[in-house]
Design an enzyme around this catalytic site. Structure first.
Site: not given
Ligand SMILES: O=C(O)CNC(=O)[C@H](CS)NC(=O)CCC(=O)C(=O)O
Length: 278
Positions: A41, A110, A151
């Site tokens: 991602e 997603k 993710c």
């Molecule tokens: O923002 C972006 O560039 C792309 N999206 C992400 O990286 C996302 C939102 S910050 N990350 C996750 O979903 C982490 C999940 C996780 O760490 C958990 O489930 O514990």
């Protein structure tokens, strides 16, 4: 057997630098003889949300991904990239699969958006700038069927059962998983998804801290359908290359038929609540 490479990156907010690193990793995957490369991602851009980082399918950045797939004759699963959503302030977080001719063969948006509320810290709230998807997607690709996710989806076992029911033999979980939740949750959840669906799980991850201060856990993993870890990365960039054998999925599913023993008809009803008096 299908050879696949799982790429671990430490992407930054510098798209050109990220593209150069992605290109090098894809070349390594192709040299290793892989038919598929799985990228994490936020591979192309990792930093604060801005509409300028929303990528059109016919734009230069995704065009470059398409060219690389075609040149290297490599199927590329691009873990999570912002694509145009409902409005400029809310993109889709999409997993795009480029086939070896450079065409986009599958798109998954997603479904579950990350939110984490740590006391004393601003919330991580992906929904502030992302629209959730509303469809599951699996891709039939030669002898493999690849179930797509991104993710935080990892925390929702129903999604993966849905993909396995659709015939998935490989579950793809590209991530930018947090270094806060990762040590306790990442490997356990990945192995659980493999075991409960008797599927391979491929999980390319991000490492390092992005410009917003979000620290990623790394530890990219490939898990076989029995839940054994067949390849793992640490906290450095890596290209993990493994041979995936769909016959092993079928063999394990003949030994243990738990996916067929699921009773969604029962779970559809709320539990009967009994009371213990005295
Ligand atoms: O923002 C972006 O560039 C792309 N999206 C992400 O990286 C996302 C939102 S910050 N990350 C996750 O979903 C982490 C999940 C996780 O760490 C958990 O489930 O514990």
């Amino acid at each position: 057997m299908t050879r696949v490479s799982v790429v671990q990156l430490g992407s930054s907010a510098d798209r050109n630098a990220n593209l150069a690193t992605i290109e090098k990793s894809l070349r390594t995957a192709a040299e290793n003889g892989s038919a598929f490369a799985f990228l994490p991602e936020a591979s192309i851009y990792r930093g604060p949300y801005d509409p300028v980082h929303v990528e059109a399918e016919d734009g230069p950045v995704l065009g470059r991904m398409s060219e690389l797939a075609r040149e290297l004759e490599l199927n590329v699963v691009l873990g999570g990239v912002w694509t145009p959503g409902v409005d400029p302030e809310h993109a889709d977080n999409s997993c795009l699969v480029f086939d070896r001719t450079g065409q986009i063969a599958a798109r998954y948006r997603k479904v579950h958006l990350f939110r984490l509320d740590r006391s004393g810290e601003p919330a991580d709230d992906e929904a502030a700038f992302t629209r959730p998807g509303d469809r599951t997607v699996a891709l039939r690709a030669g002898e493999l069927t690849i179930g797509l996710s991104v993710c935080y989806d990892l925390r929702f076992p129903e999604l993966y059962r849905n993909l396995a029911d659709a015939g998935a033999t490989v579950l793809s979980v590209p991530a930018n998983f947090s270094a806060y939740t990762g040590p306790a949750h990442w490997e356990v959840l990945l192995r659980a998804r493999a075991i409960e669906n008797l599927c391979y799980v491929v999980a390319p991850a991000q490492i390092g801290t992005d410009p917003t201060g979000f620290a990623a856990y790394g530890h990219s993993l490939v898990v076989d359908p029995w839940g054994n870890v067949v390849a793992r990365a640490g906290d450095e960039p890596a290209v993990l290359t493994v041979d995936v054998d769909p016959a092993l999925v079928q063999a394990r599913r003949l030994e243990l038929r738990s996916p067929q023993h699921a009773r969604p008809d029962v779970y559809a009803h709320p539990a009967r609540i009994e009371e213990l008096d005295g």
